[in-house]
Write a protein that holds these residues in place. Structure first.
Motif, short mmCIF file in Angstrom:
data_model
loop_
_atom_site.label_atom_id
_atom_site.label_comp_id
_atom_site.label_asym_id
_atom_site.label_seq_id
_atom_site.Cartn_x
_atom_site.Cartn_y
_atom_site.Cartn_z
N SER A 63 0.81 -1.23 0.00
CA SER A 63 0.00 0.00 0.00
C SER A 63 0.84 1.27 0.00
O SER A 63 0.35 2.34 0.34
CB SER A 63 -0.97 0.00 1.19
OG SER A 63 -0.32 -0.35 2.40
N GLY A 64 2.10 1.15 -0.42
CA GLY A 64 2.95 2.33 -0.51
C GLY A 64 2.70 3.15 -1.76
O GLY A 64 3.16 4.30 -1.84
N ARG A 65 1.99 2.59 -2.73
CA ARG A 65 1.71 3.33 -3.96
C ARG A 65 0.61 2.62 -4.73
O ARG A 65 0.17 1.53 -4.36
CB ARG A 65 2.96 3.45 -4.83
CG ARG A 65 3.50 2.11 -5.32
CD ARG A 65 4.72 2.31 -6.21
NE ARG A 65 5.18 1.06 -6.80
CZ ARG A 65 6.11 0.98 -7.75
NH1 ARG A 65 6.68 2.08 -8.20
NH2 ARG A 65 6.47 -0.20 -8.24
N GLY A 66 0.17 3.24 -5.80
CA GLY A 66 -0.76 2.61 -6.73
C GLY A 66 -2.08 2.19 -6.12
O GLY A 66 -2.68 2.92 -5.32
N ILE A 67 -2.55 1.01 -6.52
CA ILE A 67 -3.84 0.52 -6.06
C ILE A 67 -3.87 0.36 -4.54
O ILE A 67 -4.85 0.72 -3.89
CB ILE A 67 -4.18 -0.82 -6.75
CG1 ILE A 67 -4.42 -0.59 -8.25
CG2 ILE A 67 -5.41 -1.47 -6.11
CD1 ILE A 67 -4.56 -1.87 -9.05
N GLY A 68 -2.80 -0.18 -3.97
CA GLY A 68 -2.76 -0.38 -2.53
C GLY A 68 -2.90 0.90 -1.76
O GLY A 68 -3.60 0.97 -0.73
N ARG A 69 -2.24 1.96 -2.24
CA ARG A 69 -2.36 3.26 -1.58
C ARG A 69 -3.81 3.75 -1.62
O ARG A 69 -4.34 4.22 -0.60
CB ARG A 69 -1.45 4.27 -2.25
CG ARG A 69 -1.63 5.68 -1.70
CD ARG A 69 -0.65 6.67 -2.28
NE ARG A 69 -0.84 7.98 -1.67
CZ ARG A 69 0.03 8.97 -1.72
NH1 ARG A 69 1.18 8.81 -2.35
NH2 ARG A 69 -0.23 10.13 -1.13
N ALA A 70 -4.45 3.64 -2.77
CA ALA A 70 -5.83 4.10 -2.90
C ALA A 70 -6.75 3.32 -1.96
O ALA A 70 -7.67 3.90 -1.35
CB ALA A 70 -6.30 3.96 -4.34
N ILE A 71 -6.51 2.02 -1.82
CA ILE A 71 -7.32 1.20 -0.92
C ILE A 71 -7.12 1.64 0.53
O ILE A 71 -8.07 1.79 1.29
CB ILE A 71 -6.99 -0.29 -1.09
CG1 ILE A 71 -7.45 -0.77 -2.47
CG2 ILE A 71 -7.64 -1.12 0.01
CD1 ILE A 71 -6.96 -2.16 -2.84
N ALA A 72 -5.86 1.83 0.92
CA ALA A 72 -5.57 2.25 2.30
C ALA A 72 -6.23 3.58 2.60
O ALA A 72 -6.84 3.77 3.67
CB ALA A 72 -4.06 2.34 2.50
N GLU A 73 -6.13 4.51 1.68
CA GLU A 73 -6.72 5.83 1.90
C GLU A 73 -8.24 5.75 1.96
O GLU A 73 -8.88 6.43 2.79
CB GLU A 73 -6.28 6.79 0.80
CG GLU A 73 -4.79 7.13 0.88
CD GLU A 73 -4.29 7.96 -0.28
OE1 GLU A 73 -3.19 8.52 -0.16
OE2 GLU A 73 -5.00 8.03 -1.32
N ARG A 74 -8.84 4.92 1.11
CA ARG A 74 -10.30 4.79 1.13
C ARG A 74 -10.79 4.17 2.43
O ARG A 74 -11.78 4.63 3.02
CB ARG A 74 -10.77 3.94 -0.06
CG ARG A 74 -12.28 3.73 -0.13
CD ARG A 74 -13.02 5.06 -0.30
NE ARG A 74 -12.51 5.77 -1.45
CZ ARG A 74 -12.86 5.50 -2.71
NH1 ARG A 74 -13.72 4.52 -2.97
NH2 ARG A 74 -12.35 6.20 -3.70
N LEU A 75 -10.11 3.12 2.90
CA LEU A 75 -10.53 2.49 4.15
C LEU A 75 -10.36 3.45 5.33
O LEU A 75 -11.18 3.46 6.25
CB LEU A 75 -9.75 1.20 4.39
CG LEU A 75 -10.04 0.07 3.40
CD1 LEU A 75 -9.21 -1.16 3.73
CD2 LEU A 75 -11.53 -0.29 3.38
N ALA A 76 -9.32 4.28 5.29
CA ALA A 76 -9.15 5.29 6.34
C ALA A 76 -10.31 6.27 6.32
O ALA A 76 -10.82 6.66 7.39
CB ALA A 76 -7.82 6.02 6.14
N GLN A 77 -10.76 6.65 5.14
CA GLN A 77 -11.91 7.55 5.02
C GLN A 77 -13.18 6.89 5.54
O GLN A 77 -14.10 7.59 5.99
CB GLN A 77 -12.09 7.97 3.55
CG GLN A 77 -11.00 8.86 3.02
CD GLN A 77 -11.03 9.00 1.50
OE1 GLN A 77 -11.94 8.48 0.84
NE2 GLN A 77 -10.04 9.66 0.94
N GLU A 78 -13.20 5.56 5.48
CA GLU A 78 -14.36 4.81 5.97
C GLU A 78 -14.24 4.51 7.47
O GLU A 78 -14.96 3.66 8.00
CB GLU A 78 -14.51 3.50 5.19
CG GLU A 78 -14.92 3.69 3.74
CD GLU A 78 -16.29 4.30 3.61
OE1 GLU A 78 -17.24 3.78 4.21
OE2 GLU A 78 -16.40 5.33 2.91
N ASP A 79 -13.31 5.20 8.12
CA ASP A 79 -13.16 5.13 9.58
C ASP A 79 -12.49 3.85 10.07
O ASP A 79 -12.71 3.42 11.21
CB ASP A 79 -14.52 5.30 10.28
CG ASP A 79 -14.40 6.09 11.59
OD1 ASP A 79 -13.45 6.89 11.71
OD2 ASP A 79 -15.25 5.90 12.48
#
Length: 258
Positions: free
Chosen positions: A11-27
């Motif tokens: 999750s340092g870049r690319g798809i993994g980063r987007a997933i990590a950021e989205r889950l963080a937004q989902e609390d």
């Protein structure tokens, strides 16, 4: 209400980063795990700085079973539990089957197949201890549905991940653990840049033409961005996906229909 906890590998870049950021937004509390410490720290710091969630970062080579199990132990020690494990990390190389370097093939299988296997093992072991289910999401690919020329090892690894996910879904369903996968097509990431450049070199065309040729196959007329994949993962970890397991879902803008 206790927040949920997610581990996202690669999750340092690319798809993994987007997933990590989205889950963080989902609390979610998010464990950003990557083989590159600098990129993992950067993503974690950004999540915390934007106050969109809370994250910590970990250095991880998913090819090491010991390292994957230790990561789960560290995350549970820090956050108290685990709810979601996203096996996103993976690598690729481009070459014909007969010219593929054995060292590259072995490393790719170690990361993509064994790494996903260890992630499922470690996550399921923790979920069983907790006794209240969990979600495992694996990264497959369009190349897991239809093998790609010049990507023999990669395609083989992604087909393996689909089969592994189906087996795990059957074994773990009784524990309330679902196992699903996302199958991206053409996604604008650094890995895609490498694929287009190397494929173009072998074909004797420009990277721009190679990119346009594959985009021309997409019914929706554009390549995906990492956030498109994060949208699907967001759904797969949501209550709305509680009755979905063992599935490998194409998210390719309409490149292939099955």
């Amino acid at each position: 209400m206790v927040k949920k906890v997610a581990i996202v590998t690669g999750s340092g870049r690319g798809i993994g980063r987007a997933i990590a950021e989205r889950l963080a937004q989902e609390d979610y509390y998010v464990a950003v795990a990557d083989i590159d410490q600098d990129t993992a720290k950067h993503v974690s710091d950004n999540i915390n700085a934007t106050k969109s969630g809370y994250a910590t970062y970990y250095v991880l080579d998913i090819a090491s079973r010991t390292a994957v199990f230790e990561l789960v132990e560290k995350v549970v020690a820090h956050f108290g539990r685990l709810d979601v494990f996203v096996n996103n990390a993976g690598i690729a190389f481009i070459d014909s089957i007969i010219d593929s370097d054995p060292t590259q093939v072995e490393r790719l299988f170690d990361v993509n197949i064994k790494g996903t296997f260890w992630g499922i093992q470690a996550a399921a072991t923790q979920f069983k201890k907790q006794g209240d289910g969990g979600r495992i999401i694996n990264a497959a690919s369009l190349a897991a549905v239809e093998g790609s020329a010049l990507q023999g090892a990669y395609s083989a690894s992604k087909f393996a991940i689909r089969g592994l996910g189906q087996s795990a879904a059957k074994e773990l369903a009784g524990d309330g653990i679902t196992v699903n996968a996302y199958d991206p097509g053409i996604v604008l990431t650094p890995m895609r840049d490498y694929i287009d450049q190397k494929t173009a070199s072998i074909k004797g065309i420009t990277p721009e033409l190679q990119r346009q040729n594959v985009v021309n196959e997409i019914a929706l007329g554009r390549a995906a961005v990492p956030e498109d994949i994060a949208d699907l993962v967001q759904f797969l970890v949501s209550p709305g996906a509680k009755y979905i397991t063992g599935q490998s879902i194409l998210i390719d803008g309409g490149m292939r229909f099955h």
